[in-house]
Each structure stands twice: as C-alpha cells, then as structure tokens.
Design a protein around this motif. Structure first.
Motif, PDB file in Angstrom:
ATOM      1  N   GLY A 171      59.761  -3.302  36.729  1.00 18.93           N
ATOM      2  CA  GLY A 171      60.457  -2.299  35.920  1.00 18.93           C
ATOM      3  C   GLY A 171      61.427  -2.860  34.918  1.00 18.93           C
ATOM      4  O   GLY A 171      61.931  -2.121  34.067  1.00 18.93           O
ATOM      5  N   LYS A 172      61.704  -4.159  34.994  1.00 16.67           N
ATOM      6  CA  LYS A 172      62.625  -4.777  34.037  1.00 16.67           C
ATOM      7  C   LYS A 172      61.868  -5.156  32.770  1.00 16.67           C
ATOM      8  O   LYS A 172      60.681  -5.482  32.803  1.00 16.67           O
ATOM      9  CB  LYS A 172      63.266  -6.029  34.646  1.00 16.67           C
ATOM     10  N   ARG A 173      62.561  -5.103  31.662  1.00 12.66           N
ATOM     11  CA  ARG A 173      61.965  -5.595  30.430  1.00 12.66           C
ATOM     12  C   ARG A 173      61.765  -7.106  30.515  1.00 12.66           C
ATOM     13  O   ARG A 173      62.484  -7.811  31.233  1.00 12.66           O
ATOM     14  CB  ARG A 173      62.840  -5.223  29.229  1.00 12.66           C
ATOM     15  N   VAL A 174      60.789  -7.591  29.764  1.00 14.89           N
ATOM     16  CA  VAL A 174      60.377  -8.992  29.835  1.00 14.89           C
ATOM     17  C   VAL A 174      60.555  -9.647  28.476  1.00 14.89           C
ATOM     18  O   VAL A 174      60.169  -9.082  27.439  1.00 14.89           O
ATOM     19  CB  VAL A 174      58.902  -9.106  30.278  1.00 14.89           C
ATOM     20  N   ALA A 175      61.133 -10.845  28.475  1.00  8.89           N
ATOM     21  CA  ALA A 175      61.325 -11.617  27.246  1.00  8.89           C
ATOM     22  C   ALA A 175      60.615 -12.954  27.363  1.00  8.89           C
ATOM     23  O   ALA A 175      60.656 -13.608  28.415  1.00  8.89           O
ATOM     24  CB  ALA A 175      62.809 -11.849  26.986  1.00  8.89           C
ATOM     25  N   LEU A 176      59.969 -13.362  26.294  1.00  9.27           N
ATOM     26  CA  LEU A 176      59.412 -14.704  26.166  1.00  9.27           C
ATOM     27  C   LEU A 176      60.219 -15.451  25.123  1.00  9.27           C
ATOM     28  O   LEU A 176      60.370 -14.988  23.996  1.00  9.27           O
ATOM     29  CB  LEU A 176      57.942 -14.641  25.741  1.00  9.27           C
ATOM     30  N   VAL A 177      60.738 -16.613  25.505  1.00  9.34           N
ATOM     31  CA  VAL A 177      61.494 -17.461  24.587  1.00  9.34           C
ATOM     32  C   VAL A 177      60.764 -18.788  24.491  1.00  9.34           C
ATOM     33  O   VAL A 177      60.653 -19.516  25.488  1.00  9.34           O
ATOM     34  CB  VAL A 177      62.942 -17.681  25.060  1.00  9.34           C
ATOM     35  N   THR A 178      60.237 -19.126  23.319  1.00  6.89           N
ATOM     36  CA  THR A 178      59.533 -20.396  23.175  1.00  6.89           C
ATOM     37  C   THR A 178      60.529 -21.527  22.954  1.00  6.89           C
ATOM     38  O   THR A 178      61.630 -21.327  22.464  1.00  6.89           O
ATOM     39  CB  THR A 178      58.525 -20.354  22.017  1.00  6.89           C
ATOM     40  N   GLY A 179      60.127 -22.716  23.355  1.00  8.34           N
ATOM     41  CA  GLY A 179      60.997 -23.877  23.199  1.00  8.34           C
ATOM     42  C   GLY A 179      62.326 -23.693  23.888  1.00  8.34           C
ATOM     43  O   GLY A 179      63.388 -23.892  23.284  1.00  8.34           O
ATOM     44  N   VAL A 202      51.056 -15.624  25.064  1.00 10.97           N
ATOM     45  CA  VAL A 202      51.496 -14.237  25.217  1.00 10.97           C
ATOM     46  C   VAL A 202      50.677 -13.536  26.291  1.00 10.97           C
ATOM     47  O   VAL A 202      51.219 -12.832  27.150  1.00 10.97           O
ATOM     48  CB  VAL A 202      51.411 -13.494  23.869  1.00 10.97           C
ATOM     49  N   GLY A 203      49.376 -13.733  26.270  1.00 10.99           N
ATOM     50  CA  GLY A 203      48.528 -13.116  27.276  1.00 10.99           C
ATOM     51  C   GLY A 203      48.848 -13.590  28.675  1.00 10.99           C
ATOM     52  O   GLY A 203      48.806 -12.806  29.646  1.00 10.99           O
ATOM     53  N   GLU A 204      49.197 -14.867  28.822  1.00  8.33           N
ATOM     54  CA  GLU A 204      49.560 -15.397  30.128  1.00  8.33           C
ATOM     55  C   GLU A 204      50.852 -14.761  30.642  1.00  8.33           C
ATOM     56  O   GLU A 204      50.981 -14.464  31.832  1.00  8.33           O
ATOM     57  CB  GLU A 204      49.700 -16.916  30.046  1.00  8.33           C
ATOM     58  N   VAL A 205      51.798 -14.557  29.738  1.00  6.17           N
ATOM     59  CA  VAL A 205      53.053 -13.914  30.135  1.00  6.17           C
ATOM     60  C   VAL A 205      52.800 -12.466  30.554  1.00  6.17           C
ATOM     61  O   VAL A 205      53.317 -12.000  31.579  1.00  6.17           O
ATOM     62  CB  VAL A 205      54.078 -13.981  28.979  1.00  6.17           C
ATOM     63  N   VAL A 206      51.991 -11.748  29.786  1.00 11.15           N
ATOM     64  CA  VAL A 206      51.677 -10.356  30.131  1.00 11.15           C
ATOM     65  C   VAL A 206      50.939 -10.288  31.456  1.00 11.15           C
ATOM     66  O   VAL A 206      51.205  -9.407  32.292  1.00 11.15           O
ATOM     67  CB  VAL A 206      50.860  -9.697  29.003  1.00 11.15           C
ATOM     68  N   GLY A 255      53.203  -8.283  33.552  1.00  9.27           N
ATOM     69  CA  GLY A 255      52.738  -6.921  33.326  1.00  9.27           C
ATOM     70  C   GLY A 255      53.093  -6.345  31.979  1.00  9.27           C
ATOM     71  O   GLY A 255      52.608  -5.265  31.624  1.00  9.27           O
ATOM     72  N   ARG A 256      53.906  -7.062  31.176  1.00 14.12           N
ATOM     73  CA  ARG A 256      54.353  -6.541  29.888  1.00 14.12           C
ATOM     74  C   ARG A 256      55.101  -7.638  29.134  1.00 14.12           C
ATOM     75  O   ARG A 256      55.479  -8.660  29.712  1.00 14.12           O
ATOM     76  CB  ARG A 256      55.282  -5.340  30.090  1.00 14.12           C
ATOM     77  N   LEU A 257      55.327  -7.389  27.849  1.00 12.73           N
ATOM     78  CA  LEU A 257      56.202  -8.244  27.051  1.00 12.73           C
ATOM     79  C   LEU A 257      56.944  -7.358  26.068  1.00 12.73           C
ATOM     80  O   LEU A 257      56.322  -6.680  25.242  1.00 12.73           O
ATOM     81  CB  LEU A 257      55.416  -9.324  26.294  1.00 12.73           C
ATOM     82  N   ASP A 258      58.262  -7.350  26.172  1.00  9.17           N
ATOM     83  CA  ASP A 258      59.098  -6.476  25.349  1.00  9.17           C
ATOM     84  C   ASP A 258      59.835  -7.218  24.246  1.00  9.17           C
ATOM     85  O   ASP A 258      60.089  -6.645  23.183  1.00  9.17           O
ATOM     86  CB  ASP A 258      60.127  -5.765  26.243  1.00  9.17           C
ATOM     87  N   ARG A 285      51.190 -12.013  16.496  1.00  8.54           N
ATOM     88  CA  ARG A 285      49.892 -11.341  16.441  1.00  8.54           C
ATOM     89  C   ARG A 285      49.436 -10.909  17.838  1.00  8.54           C
ATOM     90  O   ARG A 285      48.873  -9.830  18.010  1.00  8.54           O
ATOM     91  CB  ARG A 285      48.871 -12.286  15.803  1.00  8.54           C
ATOM     92  N   ALA A 286      49.697 -11.737  18.831  1.00  2.00           N
ATOM     93  CA  ALA A 286      49.295 -11.408  20.192  1.00  2.00           C
ATOM     94  C   ALA A 286      50.208 -10.374  20.840  1.00  2.00           C
ATOM     95  O   ALA A 286      49.752  -9.565  21.660  1.00  2.00           O
ATOM     96  CB  ALA A 286      49.273 -12.683  21.043  1.00  2.00           C
ATOM     97  N   ALA A 287      51.490 -10.380  20.486  1.00  2.00           N
ATOM     98  CA  ALA A 287      52.469  -9.524  21.170  1.00  2.00           C
ATOM     99  C   ALA A 287      52.530  -8.114  20.612  1.00  2.00           C
ATOM    100  O   ALA A 287      52.871  -7.173  21.341  1.00  2.00           O
ATOM    101  CB  ALA A 287      53.855 -10.163  21.084  1.00  2.00           C
ATOM    102  N   LEU A 288      52.217  -7.936  19.352  1.00  3.24           N
ATOM    103  CA  LEU A 288      52.443  -6.639  18.701  1.00  3.24           C
ATOM    104  C   LEU A 288      51.674  -5.469  19.324  1.00  3.24           C
ATOM    105  O   LEU A 288      52.258  -4.378  19.483  1.00  3.24           O
ATOM    106  CB  LEU A 288      52.121  -6.722  17.211  1.00  3.24           C
ATOM    107  N   PRO A 289      50.404  -5.607  19.682  1.00  3.00           N
ATOM    108  CA  PRO A 289      49.701  -4.433  20.209  1.00  3.00           C
ATOM    109  C   PRO A 289      50.367  -3.820  21.437  1.00  3.00           C
ATOM    110  O   PRO A 289      50.489  -2.587  21.529  1.00  3.00           O
ATOM    111  CB  PRO A 289      48.309  -4.983  20.541  1.00  3.00           C
ATOM    112  N   GLY A 290      50.816  -4.641  22.370  1.00  5.99           N
ATOM    113  CA  GLY A 290      51.485  -4.114  23.554  1.00  5.99           C
ATOM    114  C   GLY A 290      52.799  -3.441  23.232  1.00  5.99           C
ATOM    115  O   GLY A 290      53.125  -2.378  23.775  1.00  5.99           O
ATOM    116  N   MET A 291      53.575  -4.042  22.339  1.00  7.51           N
ATOM    117  CA  MET A 291      54.845  -3.441  21.932  1.00  7.51           C
ATOM    118  C   MET A 291      54.607  -2.107  21.241  1.00  7.51           C
ATOM    119  O   MET A 291      55.284  -1.107  21.533  1.00  7.51           O
ATOM    120  CB  MET A 291      55.602  -4.394  21.001  1.00  7.51           C
TER     121      MET A 291
END
Length: 261
Positions: free
Chosen positions: A4-12, A75-79, A83-86, A124-130
């Motif tokens: 239920g928590k929002r998910v963040a991906l931070v590269t590097g 991005v797909g691996e994180v999702v 379950g999501r990427l916000d 490009r990978a993250a936008l559709p889910g958002m």
C-alpha cells in the motif's frame, strides 16, 4: 509485494546524491528501489542505511544503465517486485574532463548513454503505469551544467542540457495525466568523490584544501559553499508531494547562485 505504500526508484543511488534522495524518500514512507551497476555484494550496507528501522522495504536492483535494454527492463523489475512504481528519480551519471579534440568517443557514448539515454528508457517504461493510476512523479537530476557550460566537459554539458530538454517535453506530454516531470540542477555537491578531488587538487596546485575549494572548485558559486546532498534530497521530496502538483516542466537550480550570474 504491494503493502500500500508508494514506490520510488532512484537510479545511481548507492552513494552521494542518489543515496540521500533514497534515504529521504524512505524516511517519509516510500518503499525504495535503489540501483547501481555493481553486484549487490559490493554495495556495502546501503539498504540498511536507507531504512534502518525497517518500516519500509528497500531493495537493490543491479543494472548497467549504459545498456538500453537494462535501463528499460529495470522499471519492469521494480514493478514486478513491488507491484507499482510511483516516483522515478533519474540520478545516474558519470563525468569525463578533456578537451574535445582529445575526448575519447567511447567516453562520449557512455556518458550520453548513462546520463541521458537511460532517462529516456526509464521514463518510457514508467509512464504507462503512472498514467493508469493518474499519479506520478518523475525527477531528473540534471546539473547547473544543464543550464550553463564549462570548458572540457563537452559530453557532460551536452547530456545535462539534453536532460533538461527531455524533462520539459515529457512534462508537456503528461500535463493532464496527474504526472509531474521536473529537473533539479545542482551546483557542486559535497560527496565523497568530490572530497577526494579536493585533496588531489590541493597537491597538484600546491594550495591548501580550503583555497582549492574557494578559489578553484567553488569559484562559479557566489555562496562559496558546496551544496549538500541532503538539500537536493529535501527538494526532491517536496516535488514528490501533492502540494507540488503545479510544478512541472521546471529546471530548478540549487547552485549557490551560480546560474543567477
């Protein structure tokens, strides 16, 4: 795993600015995916330092972002894991300093691939889910060099200008989708890598470290102070908030007055 928590991906994000941003987002309740190119056995205790109390989930995802497929697939691996990427924070980047006639083409290609191309692929990978959820935050860590040039940094300056342009374009494309897209443009930030450069330059120039900092490294910044990674992280956290919904397409300077000149 979707708690239920929002998910963040931070590269590097195993050191420096990326680590500070990941730590701040974890502190305000995000599950966090961190990334670098090293095997997990070589990143130390970065996950533990990001969320020492264990209230959120932190996972490491190895990916060399110079590889377009790995950047997109990350991005797909994180999702798949969360379950999501916000929130997507494109922070990964490298530097090379040389006159353009001596600049190795392979270094130009790798700097461009990591600093600019990877942002295109992850966005490009993250936008559709958002867009499907009607909410998202994309933050691209550019640089004062995305707004100003310096000699001998052709690839870095060109790619950071590109990051700013990419930011503005995607912001316009997503303006009615509940997604904001912004660039943070720091000046010189105090990180372990920069600290080592200060010591090295002091030896080369025969100056004290204090003089190197003030007269060489921080000459462009009127405050004559390094930006701290935590300052960048605080700005990133604000941009992730609901009260920042009207800030999009912006290149926000945090540079001690560098770009005011």
């Amino acid at each position: 795993m979707d708690n239920g928590k929002r998910v963040a991906l931070v590269t590097g994000s195993t050191s420096g600015i990326g680590l500070s941003i990941a730590s701040k987002l974890a502190a305000i309740g995000y599950n966090v995916a961190i990334n670098s190119f090293e095997p997990e056995s070589e990143i130390g205790d970065a996950p533990g330092t990001i969320a020492p109390d264990g209230n959120v989930c932190v996972r490491y995802f190895q990916a060399d972002l110079a590889d377009p497929k790995r950047a997109y697939d990350l991005v797909g691996e994180v999702v798949a894991a969360f379950g999501r990427l916000d929130v997507l924070v494109n922070n990964a980047g490298i530097q090379k300093v040389a006159p353009i006639e001596e600049f190795p083409p392979e270094d130009w290609d790798r700097i461009r691939a990591i600093s600019l191309d990877s942002a295109f692929h992850t966005i490009r990978a993250a936008l559709p889910g958002m867009a499907g959820r009607g909410w998202g935050r994309i933050i691209n860590i550019a640089s004062a060099h995305g707004l100003r040039a310096s000699p001998f940094k052709s690839a870095y300056v060109a790619t950071k200008h590109g990051v700013v342009g990419l930011t503005k374009t995607v912001a316009l494309e997503t303006a009615e989708k509940g997604i904001t897209v912004n660039a943070i443009c720091p000046g010189y930030v105090w990180t372990p890598l920069v600290a080592k450069q200060v010591a090295d330059q002091a030896k080369v120039h025969g100056l004290s470290e204090a003089d190197v900092v003030r007269e060489i490294m921080l000459a462009p910044q009127p405050t004559r102070q390094f930006v701290q990674p935590e300052e960048v992280a605080e700005l990133a956290a604000y941009l992730c908030g609901d009260m920042a919904r009207s800030i999009t397409g912006s290149a926000i300077s945090i540079d001690g007055g560098w770009t005011a000149k």
